[in-house]
Design an enzyme around this catalytic site. Structure first.
Site, PDB file in Angstrom:
ATOM      1  N   GLU A   1       1.124  -1.132   0.291  1.00 21.10           N
ATOM      2  CA  GLU A   1       0.231   0.369  -0.636  1.00 21.10           C
ATOM      3  C   GLU A   1       1.333   1.079   0.172  1.00 21.10           C
ATOM      4  O   GLU A   1       0.360   2.537  -0.326  1.00 21.10           O
ATOM      5  CB  GLU A   1      -1.057  -0.496   1.867  1.00 21.10           C
TER       6      GLU A   1
ATOM      7  N   THR B   1      -3.868   9.567  -4.654  1.00 16.24           N
ATOM      8  CA  THR B   1      -4.047   9.236  -3.132  1.00 16.24           C
ATOM      9  C   THR B   1      -3.103  10.096  -2.661  1.00 16.24           C
ATOM     10  O   THR B   1      -3.091  11.738  -1.426  1.00 16.24           O
ATOM     11  CB  THR B   1      -3.530   8.021  -2.423  1.00 16.24           C
TER      12      THR B   1
HETATM   13  N1  HSE Z   1      -7.533   7.106   4.267  1.00 19.32           N
HETATM   14  C1  HSE Z   1      -6.780   7.557   3.374  1.00 19.32           C
HETATM   15  C2  HSE Z   1      -7.199   8.904   2.377  1.00 19.32           C
HETATM   16  C3  HSE Z   1      -7.306   6.208   2.599  1.00 19.32           C
HETATM   17  O1  HSE Z   1      -7.660   9.317   2.290  1.00 19.32           O
HETATM   18  O2  HSE Z   1      -5.867   9.262   1.672  1.00 19.32           O
HETATM   19  C4  HSE Z   1      -6.407   6.216   0.935  1.00 19.32           C
HETATM   20  O3  HSE Z   1      -6.870   5.206   0.416  1.00 19.32           O
END
Ligand code: HSE
Length: 307
Positions: free
Chosen positions: A129, A182
């Site tokens: 990840e 992201t």
């Molecule tokens: N918690 C993370 C974000 C999840 O919101 O950046 C990303 O998949």
């Protein structure tokens, strides 16, 4: 013991409105398929990728990076081949990289006779990840591996709490076909937040957890609010405010950005309401020139499944 298994590695919704980087839930109708095969030749090989153009070198592929982390730690007397049938679009906000990162380690673990528990698997999957999101977070991985709703109490050392899933809860998603990385949607977030917002947010997280434990749908509705992240990230998602107001009118309990976007999720009490919410989402986006997909899913309480 089997030498090959096929698995369904599900899509997931991270954050669940108020729980940035800690809450997540698992979807049932959207996910990747993967085949993991034990080989005599040592090492990790990715032998097939269908669906999206992703790297075959294990060091550059999230499924490969998590597999290598586990492989190097366990040093088994065999190797593994991985086939990835990618259905979840990368950058969609529904845990595409997590499905890959979790799927490879889950499959290898099963073929080795399950020496690792779910927390240990999540730890290895976090290495994959991190390749995609540039940080080790587990709020998509934990629901993919544990199923249902999860809360990442701590990422290091990893501690995952499994939360109950009220039986009538259904999710609706819209995935506008734009890509938000992201890493980029994390970069726009403030490093510090006002105390008043923090108070609202942790009250919502606490009440959502209580609501899940007590199947209190009214309290779920009151809790699904994000005053910390949504104000920044919604600017990256066309028509977000319209979708949100329309689906709340259609009866959804709440609506927020799925993970880092661009997907938007809603939770509803009953499949019928979730389907009405799907229509409401479609109505908003069909007036735009952005392609989109919508899904209705019950909450997947099992997580990754062997097919
Ligand atoms: N918690 C993370 C974000 C999840 O919101 O950046 C990303 O998949």
């Amino acid at each position: 013991m089997k030498n090959e298994i096929k698995i369904f590695s599900p899509a997931t919704v991270a954050n669940v409105a108020c729980g940035f980087d800690v809450l997540g839930f698992c979807l049932d109708t959207i996910g990747d398929e993967m085949v993991i095969r034990k080989t005599e030749a040592k090492g990790i090989k990715i032998t097939k990728i269908e669906g999206y153009d992703l790297p075959f070198e294990p060091e550059k592929n999230v499924a490969g990076v998590s597999a290598l982390a586990m492989y190097n730690a366990l040093q088994p007397d065999c190797g593994f081949e991985i086939e990835i049938y990618k259905k979840i679009k990368p950058g969609s906000g529904i845990g595409s990289s997590s499905a890959s990162a979790a799927g490879s380690v889950f499959g290898m673990n099963a073929l080795l006779g399950n020496p690792l528990n779910k927390t240990e698997l999540t730890n290895f999957a976090m290495k994959g990840e991190a390749l995609a999101s540039k940080c080790e977070h587990a709020d998509n991985l934990a629901p993919a591996i544990f199923g249902g709703f999860t809360l990442v109490k701590s990422a290091c050392p990893l501690k995952v709490l499994e939360l109950p899933t009220p039986s009538d809860l259904f999710a609706t998603l819209i995935h506008p076909q734009i890509e938000i990385k992201t890493s980029e949607s994390r970069a726009i977030l403030p490093k510090e937040i006002p105390l008043s917002n923090a108070i609202t947010q942790w009250a919502n997280v606490g009440s959502l957890v209580h609501a899940l434990h007590t199947s209190d749908y009214d309290l779920i509705k009151e809790s699904l609010n994000d005053v910390v992240i949504e104000p920044y990230r919604k600017q990256l998602i066309p028509h977000f405010d319209d979708v949100k107001s329309t689906v709340l009118e259609a009866g959804a309990l709440g609506c927020a950005i799925s993970g880092s976007g661009p997907s938007i999720f809603a939770l509803s009490k009953s499949e019928a309401t979730a389907k009405a919410v799907q229509l409401a989402m479609q109505n908003v986006y069909s007036k735009s020139n952005i392609q989109f997909e919508t899904y209705v899913s019950k909450i997947n309480t099992q997580g990754i499944k062997i097919l």
